[in-house]
Design a protein around this motif. Structure first.
Motif, PDB file in Angstrom:
ATOM      1  N   SER A 154       1.187  -2.422   2.823  1.00 51.26           N
ATOM      2  CA  SER A 154       1.380  -3.700   3.528  1.00 51.26           C
ATOM      3  C   SER A 154       1.793  -4.825   2.585  1.00 51.26           C
ATOM      4  O   SER A 154       2.190  -5.899   3.030  1.00 51.26           O
ATOM      5  CB  SER A 154       0.107  -4.089   4.266  1.00 51.26           C
ATOM      6  N   SER A 155       1.696  -4.598   1.277  1.00 48.40           N
ATOM      7  CA  SER A 155       2.047  -5.630   0.308  1.00 48.40           C
ATOM      8  C   SER A 155       3.547  -5.771   0.098  1.00 48.40           C
ATOM      9  O   SER A 155       3.993  -6.756  -0.483  1.00 48.40           O
ATOM     10  CB  SER A 155       1.396  -5.309  -1.047  1.00 48.40           C
TER      11      SER A 155
ATOM     12  N   GLN B 170      -1.184  -0.905  -1.858  1.00 50.78           N
ATOM     13  CA  GLN B 170      -1.216  -1.108  -0.411  1.00 50.78           C
ATOM     14  C   GLN B 170       0.197  -1.268   0.127  1.00 50.78           C
ATOM     15  O   GLN B 170       0.918  -2.183  -0.245  1.00 50.78           O
ATOM     16  CB  GLN B 170      -2.049  -2.329  -0.077  1.00 50.78           C
TER      17      GLN B 170
END
Length: 124
Positions: A109-110, A107
């Motif tokens: 967003s990590s 991901q």
């Protein structure tokens, strides 16, 4: 943390390229260092990760052609790309994250820090 990606270019189908991403500003021994890519008109996708320096993960169908490696002493992650295809054309980004877990490694967003990207163009 500053990330400098390099190694992109224009190649023909079947050729190889090796991307590099050098990090500065902090020792990243326990960080995950990851490559993602974004093709024109498409969402960014996960390519490969050196997960906390202990394991590797690959995007679907890329393992076998792409290999991620890491030199912790140099704070650098590499992406060896073989048998390149026109569909590999994209801007390749490196990213690092400190608190990545296995379930979130894919991901975007990590990730806390991002490089500027390097263009890879594969002609048919």
């Amino acid at each position: 943390v500053q990330l400098q990606a390099s190694g992109g270019g224009l190649v023909q189908a079947g050729d190889s390229l090796r991307l590099s991403c050098a990090a500065s500003g902090r020792t990243l021994r326990n960080y995950s260092m990851t490559w993602l890519r974004q093709a024109p008109g498409k969402e960014r996708e996960f390519v490969a990760s050196s997960f906390r320096g202990t394991n590797t993960f690959y995007g679907d169908s890329l393992k076998g052609r792409f290999t991620i490696s890491r030199d912790s002493a140099k704070n650098t992650v590499y992406l060896q790309m073989n048998s390149l295809k026109p569909e590999d054309t994209a801007v390749y980004f490196c990213a690092v994250g400190e608190r990545i877990i296995v379930s979130t490694v894919r991901q975007e967003s990590s990730y806390d820090y991002w490089g500027q990207g390097t263009q890879v163009t594969v002609s048919s």
